[in-house]
Design a protein around this motif. Structure first.
Motif, mmCIF file in Angstrom:
data_model
loop_
_atom_site.group_PDB
_atom_site.id
_atom_site.type_symbol
_atom_site.label_atom_id
_atom_site.label_comp_id
_atom_site.label_asym_id
_atom_site.label_seq_id
_atom_site.Cartn_x
_atom_site.Cartn_y
_atom_site.Cartn_z
ATOM 1 N N ILE A 81 0.818 -1.214 0.000
ATOM 2 C CA ILE A 81 0.000 0.000 0.000
ATOM 3 C C ILE A 81 0.849 1.260 0.000
ATOM 4 O O ILE A 81 0.335 2.362 -0.156
ATOM 5 N N GLU A 122 -7.745 2.809 6.213
ATOM 6 C CA GLU A 122 -6.943 3.180 5.046
ATOM 7 C C GLU A 122 -6.821 2.010 4.074
ATOM 8 O O GLU A 122 -6.943 2.180 2.854
ATOM 9 N N ALA A 134 -8.720 1.265 0.166
ATOM 10 C CA ALA A 134 -7.855 1.099 -1.009
ATOM 11 C C ALA A 134 -8.176 -0.152 -1.819
ATOM 12 O O ALA A 134 -7.561 -0.377 -2.864
#
Length: 221
Positions: free
Chosen positions: A108, A183, A187
């Motif tokens: 990521i 987060e 994604a």
């Protein structure tokens, strides 16, 4: 590459995880393999499951070296290392290239390339989903411990700063785990991944509510 290559790649990858810490050990790789296959089963499009499985076993083989500062990017390193490993197995050049792409794009971090194949997107999603839900909470807490060990200082306080009168810790608190998980879930690339992610997020919300109740954060005591 026959589907039976999966068990062989698992054994090939195993020595690389010998020095891994709990958040990125071979059990993490197995969970990522299992979830990626689960997500693939929900897709109508053609997916090379052998590529996906091999990539899952190999995706974090560089983590121990990265933790020690011997390499900078475990995804890039794993992709390069996999070229040699897979060339010795019954793997075609096209499949090696597909696995390399999965490995380079699974992280990521902002410097990582964007996954473009379905196999790479499924690997990315399965890896991020292992940071959500019950297992995800334990893994994220382990990562806080790892970072504290590297810094030789407390990286975060796994409590709620609101429960402490007077001076409060300068570092992050329990909200860090919520932020890290959210987060990663935001994604995700695939619809099956997002559905599973929201299910795991619902559990995490219940956990954080219970955590606040037990620590007195919801009452201010």
């Amino acid at each position: 590459m026959p589907s039976s290559i999966g068990p062989r790649i698992r054994e090939v990858s195993r020595p690389y995880y010998a020095e891994a810490l709990p958040a990125h050990d071979i059990f993490h790789a197995k969970r990522v393999r299992d979830v990626s296959v689960q997500l693939a089963a929900q897709h109508s499009e053609s997916i090379d499951r052998a590529v996906l499985t091999a990539a899952a076993w190999l995706h974090d083989i560089g983590r121990p070296l990265e933790r020690l500062g011997e390499i900078n990017d475990h995804g890039e390193w794993a992709a390069n290392e996999a070229t040699t490993l897979l060339a010795e197995e019954d793997v075609t050049p096209d499949q090696i290239s597909a696995i390399e792409h999965c490995l380079r794009t699974h992280s990521i971090r902002s410097s990582s390339p964007t996954p473009t194949t379905l196999e790479a997107k499924l690997l990315f999603d399965a890896d991020k989903l292992d940071a959500a839900g019950a297992v995800g909470l334990v893994r994220l807490a382990c990562i806080v411990g790892e970072r504290s060990g590297r810094a030789e200082d407390q990286y975060a306080v796994l409590d709620d700063a609101a429960t402490l009168d007077g001076d409060r810790p300068d570092g992050p608190d329990i909200d860090l785990l919520r932020e890290w998980a959210r987060e990663r879930l935001d994604a995700l690339y695939t619809s099956p991944g997002r559905r599973l992610g929201e299910s795991r997020w619902a559990f995490m919300e219940q956990f954080f509510a219970q955590f606040a109740h037990e620590t007195g954060a919801d009452t201010g005591t």
